[in-house]
Design a protein around this motif. Structure first.
Motif, short mmCIF file in Angstrom:
data_model
loop_
_atom_site.label_atom_id
_atom_site.label_comp_id
_atom_site.label_asym_id
_atom_site.label_seq_id
_atom_site.Cartn_x
_atom_site.Cartn_y
_atom_site.Cartn_z
N PRO A 123 2.23 -9.19 12.03
CA PRO A 123 2.93 -9.83 10.93
C PRO A 123 2.34 -9.44 9.59
O PRO A 123 1.20 -9.00 9.49
CB PRO A 123 2.71 -11.32 11.22
CG PRO A 123 1.35 -11.35 11.87
CD PRO A 123 1.27 -10.08 12.68
N GLY A 124 3.10 -9.66 8.54
CA GLY A 124 2.58 -9.50 7.20
C GLY A 124 2.45 -8.08 6.71
O GLY A 124 1.98 -7.85 5.60
N GLU A 125 2.82 -7.10 7.51
CA GLU A 125 2.73 -5.71 7.08
C GLU A 125 3.87 -5.41 6.11
O GLU A 125 5.03 -5.70 6.41
CB GLU A 125 2.82 -4.77 8.29
CG GLU A 125 1.64 -4.86 9.23
CD GLU A 125 0.42 -4.14 8.70
OE1 GLU A 125 0.58 -3.30 7.79
OE2 GLU A 125 -0.69 -4.42 9.17
N PRO A 126 3.58 -4.83 4.94
CA PRO A 126 4.66 -4.49 4.01
C PRO A 126 5.58 -3.44 4.61
O PRO A 126 5.13 -2.49 5.23
CB PRO A 126 3.91 -3.95 2.78
CG PRO A 126 2.58 -3.51 3.30
CD PRO A 126 2.26 -4.44 4.43
N ARG A 127 6.88 -3.62 4.42
CA ARG A 127 7.86 -2.71 5.00
C ARG A 127 8.34 -1.67 3.99
O ARG A 127 9.03 -0.74 4.37
CB ARG A 127 9.06 -3.50 5.54
CG ARG A 127 8.70 -4.47 6.66
CD ARG A 127 9.94 -5.10 7.24
NE ARG A 127 9.64 -6.13 8.20
CZ ARG A 127 9.39 -5.93 9.49
NH1 ARG A 127 9.38 -4.69 9.95
NH2 ARG A 127 9.13 -6.92 10.31
N TRP A 128 8.02 -1.85 2.72
CA TRP A 128 8.43 -0.86 1.72
C TRP A 128 7.37 -0.75 0.64
O TRP A 128 6.44 -1.55 0.56
CB TRP A 128 9.79 -1.23 1.11
CG TRP A 128 9.79 -2.50 0.30
CD1 TRP A 128 9.26 -2.70 -0.95
CD2 TRP A 128 10.34 -3.75 0.69
NE1 TRP A 128 9.45 -3.98 -1.36
CE2 TRP A 128 10.12 -4.65 -0.38
CE3 TRP A 128 11.02 -4.19 1.82
CZ2 TRP A 128 10.55 -5.98 -0.32
CZ3 TRP A 128 11.44 -5.51 1.86
CH2 TRP A 128 11.20 -6.38 0.81
N ILE A 129 7.53 0.25 -0.20
CA ILE A 129 6.62 0.46 -1.32
C ILE A 129 7.46 0.75 -2.56
O ILE A 129 8.46 1.47 -2.48
CB ILE A 129 5.64 1.62 -1.04
CG1 ILE A 129 4.66 1.81 -2.21
CG2 ILE A 129 6.37 2.92 -0.73
CD1 ILE A 129 3.55 2.81 -1.93
N GLU A 130 7.08 0.16 -3.67
CA GLU A 130 7.76 0.40 -4.94
C GLU A 130 6.93 1.35 -5.78
O GLU A 130 5.76 1.09 -6.05
CB GLU A 130 7.99 -0.92 -5.68
CG GLU A 130 8.99 -1.83 -4.99
CD GLU A 130 9.40 -3.01 -5.87
OE1 GLU A 130 9.39 -2.85 -7.10
OE2 GLU A 130 9.71 -4.07 -5.30
N ILE A 131 7.54 2.45 -6.17
CA ILE A 131 6.88 3.45 -7.00
C ILE A 131 7.77 3.71 -8.20
O ILE A 131 8.86 4.28 -8.07
CB ILE A 131 6.62 4.76 -6.22
CG1 ILE A 131 5.72 4.48 -5.01
CG2 ILE A 131 6.00 5.81 -7.12
CD1 ILE A 131 5.47 5.68 -4.13
N GLY A 132 7.33 3.26 -9.36
CA GLY A 132 8.17 3.36 -10.55
C GLY A 132 9.41 2.50 -10.36
O GLY A 132 9.34 1.32 -10.02
N GLU B 158 11.75 3.23 -8.14
CA GLU B 158 12.30 3.48 -6.81
C GLU B 158 11.56 2.68 -5.75
O GLU B 158 10.37 2.38 -5.88
CB GLU B 158 12.23 4.97 -6.47
CG GLU B 158 13.14 5.84 -7.32
CD GLU B 158 13.24 7.24 -6.77
OE1 GLU B 158 14.06 7.48 -5.87
OE2 GLU B 158 12.49 8.10 -7.25
N ARG B 159 12.28 2.38 -4.70
CA ARG B 159 11.72 1.67 -3.56
C ARG B 159 11.95 2.52 -2.31
O ARG B 159 13.05 3.01 -2.09
CB ARG B 159 12.37 0.30 -3.40
CG ARG B 159 11.84 -0.51 -2.24
CD ARG B 159 12.50 -1.88 -2.17
NE ARG B 159 12.06 -2.75 -3.24
CZ ARG B 159 12.44 -4.03 -3.35
NH1 ARG B 159 13.27 -4.55 -2.46
NH2 ARG B 159 12.00 -4.77 -4.35
N ALA B 160 10.91 2.67 -1.50
CA ALA B 160 11.00 3.49 -0.28
C ALA B 160 10.52 2.68 0.91
O ALA B 160 9.56 1.90 0.81
CB ALA B 160 10.17 4.76 -0.43
#
Length: 351
Positions: free
Chosen positions: A32-41, A43-45
């Motif tokens: 649980p609690g693992e981030p599923r995406w990353i925001e860079i500038g 954009e979101r991936a």
């Protein structure tokens, strides 16, 4: 529904539940609690599942090809539906620590969800003294590995080279020597999923050496003609990273004893064998009591592993930490159940 029919339905459900518990006593849930995406500038991936490095520094992530608004809540509520609904626009190599895109994987490869017709997997090596690391990324089809890339990843950049043909050539030479009448063509699968971050026979033994398990089949009759481990030496060059095959070790693929996942699998097999043997020695009421006890233990074990992730050292991989805790608790449970067998009865061997 008539009372008798209702009772029969309940009985069937209970029998099915008992069967599942007997066979899947080591079922695990995702951390649980693992981030599923990353925001860079701006954009979101989406972070590709099981693509993080052991130190959580690097990962692969994919952007979404959609002209419509993206329902990001779906990624939290129903990840399988999210993966099915959206297509890949681009696959990034990312620096999670600095929230930075440092490169792309040239072949976006369609689907990247595990179990799809084309799955992306990655194995990261340890950091070298200059702060760079190698990684292997593979697209797997049901016929074999379609693309095998060697990545050279630094804090701010990433370079890649297709090394599949180099490995294919080494395997074909080994087949020609061992089975001269076997002509091919061949399809090879390079098994990156589940490779230990640090291993003796498979995985990275140091920042510049990696052992890759492989299975090769004859394309025409879909018959296995070779399997084993390729040991690669990795170098950084002016034109990009390169790999050479230092050794080919044919033979059945063993579990690497240095892999926590392999140790967990062995502990699970042993527990299953002991649990099944104990069930056979009990009467029906005792069997039901043991099944209930086992279900409670499985839930408690998984919860303890999840709790350990919240306090883990940030330098350790979440997967390694969780597998280690699960293995330790599973071994303890095996010892408890073993005591309930006859003192003079030998513990059954796992299959």
């Amino acid at each position: 529904m008539k009372p008798r029919t209702y009772l029969l339905g309940i009985a069937c459900v209970l029998v099915a539940a008992e069967f599942v518990c007997d066979k899947l006593i080591s079922a695990e849930s995702s951390p649980p609690g693992e981030p599923r995406w990353i925001e860079i500038g701006s954009e979101r991936a989406v972070i590709v599942r099981d693509s993080k490095s052991a130190d959580d520094r690097n990962a692969l992530a994919w952007t979404i090809d959609s002209s419509e608004p993206i329902d990001w809540t779906l990624l939290e509520k129903d990840v399988e539906h999210f993966y099915e609904q959206y297509d890949v626009k681009e696959i990034w190599v990312v620096n999670l620590s600095d929230k930075k895109k440092i490169g792309t994987v040239a072949d976006k490869g369609g689907y990247v969800r595990p179990g799809s017709h084309r799955t992306l997997s990655v194995a990261w090596g340890p950091l070298s003294d200059n702060g760079r690391r190698f990684a292997l990324a593979a697209y797997q089809w049901k016929w074999g590995t379609d693309t095998l890339l060697l990545l050279d990843v630094g804090p701010d950049d990433s370079r890649s080279t297709q090394i599949g043909p180099v490995l294919d050539k080494a395997i074909e030479a080994q087949i020609k020597h061992a089975k001269p009448r076997t002509r091919g063509p061949f399809d090879s699968t390079y098994l990156l999923t589940g490779l230990p971050e640090l291993g003796k026979r498979t995985g990275f033994s140091d920042p510049f050496t990696v052992g890759i398990p492989f299975v090769t089949k004859d394309r025409e009759n879909d018959a296995k003609v070779s399997e084993g481990i390729l040991t690669l030496k990795l170098v950084r060059g002016a034109e990009g990273p390169a790999a050479s095959v230092a050794k080919t070790i044919p033979g059945p693929l063993p579990d690497d004893p240095f892999s926590e996942s392999a140790r967990l699998a062995k502990a699970d097999r042993e527990l299953n064998a002991i649990y099944s043997a104990l069930l056979k020695r009990l009467d029906r009421s005792e069997q039901n009591a043991l099944r209930i006890e086992q279900r409670v233990w499985v839930e408690r074990r998984n919860q303890q592993a999840d709790d350990a992730l919240r306090t883990k050292d940030t330098a350790e991989s979440s997967r390694i930490v969780r597998d280690r805790i699960l293995r330790q608790l599973t071994e303890q449970r095996s010892a408890e159940l073993r005591k309930q067998l006859e003192p003079d009865q030998r513990s059954p061997s796992p299959e």
